[in-house]
Design a protein around this motif. Structure first.
Motif, PDB file in Angstrom:
ATOM      1  N   GLU A  12      10.889  68.786  15.788  1.00  0.00           N
ATOM      2  CA  GLU A  12      10.999  69.468  17.078  1.00  0.00           C
ATOM      3  C   GLU A  12      11.098  70.856  16.750  1.00  0.00           C
ATOM      4  OE1 GLU A  12      13.521  69.661  21.212  1.00  0.00           O
ATOM      5  OE2 GLU A  12      13.288  67.670  20.416  1.00  0.00           O
ATOM      6  N   MET A  13      10.279  71.718  17.436  1.00  0.00           N
ATOM      7  CA  MET A  13      10.368  73.105  17.052  1.00  0.00           C
ATOM      8  C   MET A  13      10.336  73.796  18.427  1.00  0.00           C
ATOM      9  SD  MET A  13       7.149  72.945  14.426  1.00  0.00           S
ATOM     10  CE  MET A  13       6.414  71.620  15.146  1.00  0.00           C
ATOM     11  N   HIS A  14      11.208  74.860  18.304  1.00  0.00           N
ATOM     12  CA  HIS A  14      11.208  75.843  19.407  1.00  0.00           C
ATOM     13  C   HIS A  14      11.084  77.391  19.212  1.00  0.00           C
ATOM     14  CE1 HIS A  14      13.651  72.608  21.957  1.00  0.00           C
ATOM     15  NE2 HIS A  14      13.890  72.391  20.822  1.00  0.00           N
ATOM     16  N   HIS A  15      10.049  77.768  19.755  1.00  0.00           N
ATOM     17  CA  HIS A  15       9.487  79.257  19.654  1.00  0.00           C
ATOM     18  C   HIS A  15       9.213  79.415  17.945  1.00  0.00           C
ATOM     19  CE1 HIS A  15      10.754  80.579  23.493  1.00  0.00           C
ATOM     20  NE2 HIS A  15      12.066  79.771  23.368  1.00  0.00           N
ATOM     21  N   PHE A  16       8.339  78.459  17.643  1.00  0.00           N
ATOM     22  CA  PHE A  16       7.993  78.539  16.308  1.00  0.00           C
ATOM     23  C   PHE A  16       6.412  78.781  16.231  1.00  0.00           C
ATOM     24  CE2 PHE A  16       6.762  76.380  12.293  1.00  0.00           C
ATOM     25  CZ  PHE A  16       7.625  76.952  11.501  1.00  0.00           C
ATOM     26  N   MET A  17       6.270  79.786  15.563  1.00  0.00           N
ATOM     27  CA  MET A  17       4.861  80.201  15.357  1.00  0.00           C
ATOM     28  C   MET A  17       4.169  80.757  16.745  1.00  0.00           C
ATOM     29  SD  MET A  17       3.269  77.976  12.137  1.00  0.00           S
ATOM     30  CE  MET A  17       1.929  78.826  12.018  1.00  0.00           C
ATOM     31  N   CYS A  18       3.153  79.949  17.374  1.00  0.00           N
ATOM     32  CA  CYS A  18       2.767  80.164  18.744  1.00  0.00           C
ATOM     33  C   CYS A  18       3.055  79.522  19.550  1.00  0.00           C
ATOM     34  CB  CYS A  18       1.394  80.319  18.738  1.00  0.00           C
ATOM     35  SG  CYS A  18       0.308  78.745  18.220  1.00  0.00           S
ATOM     36  N   HIS A  19       4.031  78.292  19.286  1.00  0.00           N
ATOM     37  CA  HIS A  19       4.423  77.190  20.302  1.00  0.00           C
ATOM     38  C   HIS A  19       5.694  77.632  20.895  1.00  0.00           C
ATOM     39  CE1 HIS A  19       1.194  74.896  18.836  1.00  0.00           C
ATOM     40  NE2 HIS A  19       1.554  75.183  17.572  1.00  0.00           N
TER      41      HIS A  19
END
Length: 76
Positions: A12-19
Motif C-alpha cells: 500500500e502506497m500513499h503519495h508515492f510517485m504520481c499516485h
C-alpha cells in the motif's frame, strides 16, 4: 507448494510517485504486473516501492536519484 515465509502479500502506497493512494494485492504463487498503457497504472510504482522497502537504493529503480524523488508532487 506455496511458500509460507518471506512472501509479499500486498503493498500500500500513499503519495508515492504520481499516485495519491495505491494498493496492490499479490496472488499466492506467481504474479505478473500488467497494464493497458505505459504510464499511470502503477506498474513501476509497485516495483519501485518494493525495491525501496527491501532496502534497495533509489537510483537502482531508474526512477529517481533519492527517496525525495518518490514523494508525490505537492506533498511532503
Amino acid at each position: 507448494g506455496v511458500a509460507e515465509h518471506g512472501i509479499i502479500e500486498s503493498i500500500e502506497m500513499h503519495h508515492f510517485m504520481c499516485h495519491k493512494r495505491l494498493t496492490f494485492t499479490f496472488g499466492p504463487q506467481i504474479n505478473f504486473i500488467i497494464g493497458e498503457c505505459h504510464f499511470e497504472y502503477g506498474k513501476s510504482a509497485v516495483l519501485s516501492a518494493i525495491t525501496i522497502a527491501l532496502g534497495g537504493k533509489a537510483n537502482s529503480t531508474g526512477r529517481g536519484s533519492g527517496l525525495k524523488s518518490f514523494i508525490r508532487e505537492g506533498q511532503q
